[in-house]
Design a protein around this motif. Structure first.
Motif, mmCIF file in Angstrom:
data_model
loop_
_atom_site.group_PDB
_atom_site.id
_atom_site.type_symbol
_atom_site.label_atom_id
_atom_site.label_comp_id
_atom_site.label_asym_id
_atom_site.label_seq_id
_atom_site.Cartn_x
_atom_site.Cartn_y
_atom_site.Cartn_z
ATOM 1 N N THR A 127 0.864 -1.172 0.000
ATOM 2 C CA THR A 127 0.000 0.000 0.000
ATOM 3 C C THR A 127 0.906 1.229 0.000
ATOM 4 O O THR A 127 2.131 1.096 0.128
ATOM 5 C CB THR A 127 -0.894 0.018 1.262
ATOM 6 O OG1 THR A 127 -0.062 0.249 2.405
ATOM 7 C CG2 THR A 127 -1.679 -1.284 1.422
ATOM 8 N N PRO A 128 0.343 2.422 -0.107
ATOM 9 C CA PRO A 128 1.195 3.613 -0.043
ATOM 10 C C PRO A 128 1.980 3.747 1.258
ATOM 11 O O PRO A 128 2.982 4.451 1.312
ATOM 12 C CB PRO A 128 0.202 4.774 -0.209
ATOM 13 C CG PRO A 128 -0.928 4.184 -0.984
ATOM 14 C CD PRO A 128 -1.038 2.760 -0.483
ATOM 15 N N ASP A 129 1.550 3.061 2.321
ATOM 16 C CA ASP A 129 2.230 3.153 3.612
ATOM 17 C C ASP A 129 3.082 1.935 3.939
ATOM 18 O O ASP A 129 3.532 1.773 5.078
ATOM 19 C CB ASP A 129 1.211 3.370 4.732
ATOM 20 C CG ASP A 129 0.550 4.733 4.636
ATOM 21 O OD1 ASP A 129 1.229 5.697 4.216
ATOM 22 O OD2 ASP A 129 -0.648 4.824 4.961
ATOM 23 N N VAL A 130 3.313 1.058 2.969
ATOM 24 C CA VAL A 130 4.093 -0.161 3.195
ATOM 25 C C VAL A 130 5.292 -0.184 2.249
ATOM 26 O O VAL A 130 5.157 0.063 1.053
ATOM 27 C CB VAL A 130 3.229 -1.423 2.981
ATOM 28 C CG1 VAL A 130 4.084 -2.683 2.953
ATOM 29 C CG2 VAL A 130 2.175 -1.529 4.074
ATOM 30 N N VAL A 180 8.989 -5.750 6.486
ATOM 31 C CA VAL A 180 7.860 -4.969 5.989
ATOM 32 C C VAL A 180 7.824 -3.727 6.864
ATOM 33 O O VAL A 180 7.690 -3.809 8.090
ATOM 34 C CB VAL A 180 6.533 -5.745 6.089
ATOM 35 C CG1 VAL A 180 5.365 -4.866 5.642
ATOM 36 C CG2 VAL A 180 6.604 -7.023 5.266
ATOM 37 N N ILE A 181 7.990 -2.582 6.222
ATOM 38 C CA ILE A 181 8.016 -1.299 6.932
ATOM 39 C C ILE A 181 6.655 -0.627 6.789
ATOM 40 O O ILE A 181 6.157 -0.451 5.673
ATOM 41 C CB ILE A 181 9.110 -0.367 6.350
ATOM 42 C CG1 ILE A 181 10.462 -1.072 6.283
ATOM 43 C CG2 ILE A 181 9.166 0.947 7.122
ATOM 44 C CD1 ILE A 181 11.014 -1.525 7.596
ATOM 45 N N HIS A 182 6.059 -0.252 7.914
ATOM 46 C CA HIS A 182 4.794 0.476 7.924
ATOM 47 C C HIS A 182 5.142 1.940 8.207
ATOM 48 O O HIS A 182 5.548 2.280 9.324
ATOM 49 C CB HIS A 182 3.858 -0.083 8.989
ATOM 50 C CG HIS A 182 3.513 -1.516 8.756
ATOM 51 N ND1 HIS A 182 2.473 -1.904 7.935
ATOM 52 C CD2 HIS A 182 4.099 -2.665 9.204
ATOM 53 C CE1 HIS A 182 2.424 -3.225 7.893
ATOM 54 N NE2 HIS A 182 3.398 -3.710 8.659
ATOM 55 N N LEU A 183 5.011 2.772 7.191
ATOM 56 C CA LEU A 183 5.362 4.185 7.331
ATOM 57 C C LEU A 183 4.396 4.887 8.278
ATOM 58 O O LEU A 183 3.210 4.548 8.339
ATOM 59 C CB LEU A 183 5.345 4.870 5.975
ATOM 60 C CG LEU A 183 6.272 4.303 4.903
ATOM 61 C CD1 LEU A 183 6.131 5.089 3.613
ATOM 62 C CD2 LEU A 183 7.716 4.295 5.368
ATOM 63 N N GLY A 234 4.146 9.025 6.409
ATOM 64 C CA GLY A 234 4.983 8.969 5.216
ATOM 65 C C GLY A 234 6.451 8.741 5.486
ATOM 66 O O GLY A 234 7.276 8.826 4.574
ATOM 67 N N LYS A 235 6.827 8.445 6.737
ATOM 68 C CA LYS A 235 8.243 8.288 7.090
ATOM 69 C C LYS A 235 8.498 6.944 7.743
ATOM 70 O O LYS A 235 7.644 6.394 8.434
ATOM 71 C CB LYS A 235 8.686 9.407 8.034
ATOM 72 C CG LYS A 235 8.624 10.772 7.412
ATOM 73 C CD LYS A 235 9.043 11.831 8.389
ATOM 74 C CE LYS A 235 8.886 13.186 7.719
ATOM 75 N NZ LYS A 235 9.037 14.267 8.617
ATOM 76 N N TRP A 236 9.733 6.480 7.562
ATOM 77 C CA TRP A 236 10.212 5.270 8.226
ATOM 78 C C TRP A 236 10.844 5.746 9.524
ATOM 79 O O TRP A 236 11.917 6.317 9.545
ATOM 80 C CB TRP A 236 11.209 4.567 7.333
ATOM 81 C CG TRP A 236 11.796 3.313 7.877
ATOM 82 C CD1 TRP A 236 11.601 2.749 9.098
ATOM 83 C CD2 TRP A 236 12.699 2.444 7.202
ATOM 84 N NE1 TRP A 236 12.315 1.587 9.225
ATOM 85 C CE2 TRP A 236 13.001 1.375 8.071
ATOM 86 C CE3 TRP A 236 13.290 2.452 5.952
ATOM 87 C CZ2 TRP A 236 13.866 0.346 7.724
ATOM 88 C CZ3 TRP A 236 14.144 1.420 5.617
ATOM 89 C CH2 TRP A 236 14.418 0.381 6.487
ATOM 90 N N VAL A 237 10.162 5.533 10.641
ATOM 91 C CA VAL A 237 10.557 6.107 11.917
ATOM 92 C C VAL A 237 11.640 5.292 12.615
ATOM 93 O O VAL A 237 12.586 5.829 13.160
ATOM 94 C CB VAL A 237 9.322 6.266 12.842
ATOM 95 C CG1 VAL A 237 9.714 6.869 14.168
ATOM 96 C CG2 VAL A 237 8.276 7.121 12.157
ATOM 97 N N THR A 238 11.534 3.973 12.609
ATOM 98 C CA THR A 238 12.436 3.114 13.376
ATOM 99 C C THR A 238 13.843 3.172 12.822
ATOM 100 O O THR A 238 14.076 2.971 11.642
ATOM 101 C CB THR A 238 11.935 1.657 13.356
ATOM 102 O OG1 THR A 238 10.626 1.635 13.902
ATOM 103 C CG2 THR A 238 12.842 0.752 14.149
#
Length: 189
Positions: A107-110, A149-152, A155-159
């Protein structure tokens, strides 16, 4: 008269700490540093530290020695440590062919990310695993890579740290689609 045949392997060096955090290295300079080590067919792909080359170091001890030699040379010449994760073209092809993200809905957030590891994840880091904030899922891993799998968030990758402190190795990550492009570029050589 005896003839010896030397087998060469095409490697992809996935470098960490290249062109991030104010540590800028032009790819021409990076290729020259690899060539100084006597490595063959040195090429690079995009500015994020992906270098292709050939070497006759094909076994485990030879690869480990080659990795150490590259890391020492880069640190001496650049002035800071640059962890190196060496993979053969065939290893990266097999990793992608295994489809580690099969069934994951994008998705747009993955974002789908391959984390190249300098050593296997510790057994106590059970997989699948989700970060405490829930923004990173470790779907699985093999000795050389973990599949994230990164969940934004907004809109940002926080971790920043994906694995807990029990992992003492080095990690450098590439998006799945970038890894596919890196492999295609390495095969062109």
């Amino acid at each position: 008269m005896t003839t010896t045949t030397t087998t060469t392997t095409t490697y992809i060096a996935f470098l960490r700490a290249i062109n991030v955090g104010g540590r800028t290295v032009k790819m021409e300079r990076l290729r020259a540093l690899f060539a100084e080590l006597g490595l063959g067919g040195v090429r690079s792909y995009i500015q994020s530290g992906n270098v292709f080359f050939t070497s006759d170091a094909t076994d485990g001890p030879g690869r480990a020695a080659l990795t150490a030699r590259i890391e020492e040379h880069l640190e001496r010449e650049l002035g800071y440590p640059v962890p190196v994760m060496l993979r053969t073209v065939d290893e990266v092809a097999a990793l992608l062919a295994a489809e580690p993200f099969r069934g994951v809905e994008v998705t747009p957030d993955v974002r789908l990310v391959i984390a190249f590891l300098s050593e296997p994840l510790p057994a106590e880091l059970a997989r699948p695993h989700r970060s405490p904030k829930g923004d990173v899922e470790v779907l699985g891993a093999d000795p050389g890579a973990a599949y994230l799998v990164i969940h934004l968030r907004d809109g940002k990758w926080v971790t920043k740290e994906v694995f807990d402190k029990s992992y003492r190795g080095s990690v450098t990550s590439r998006f799945l689609h970038t890894t596919e492009k890196i492999l295609a570029a390495a095969r062109k050589g």
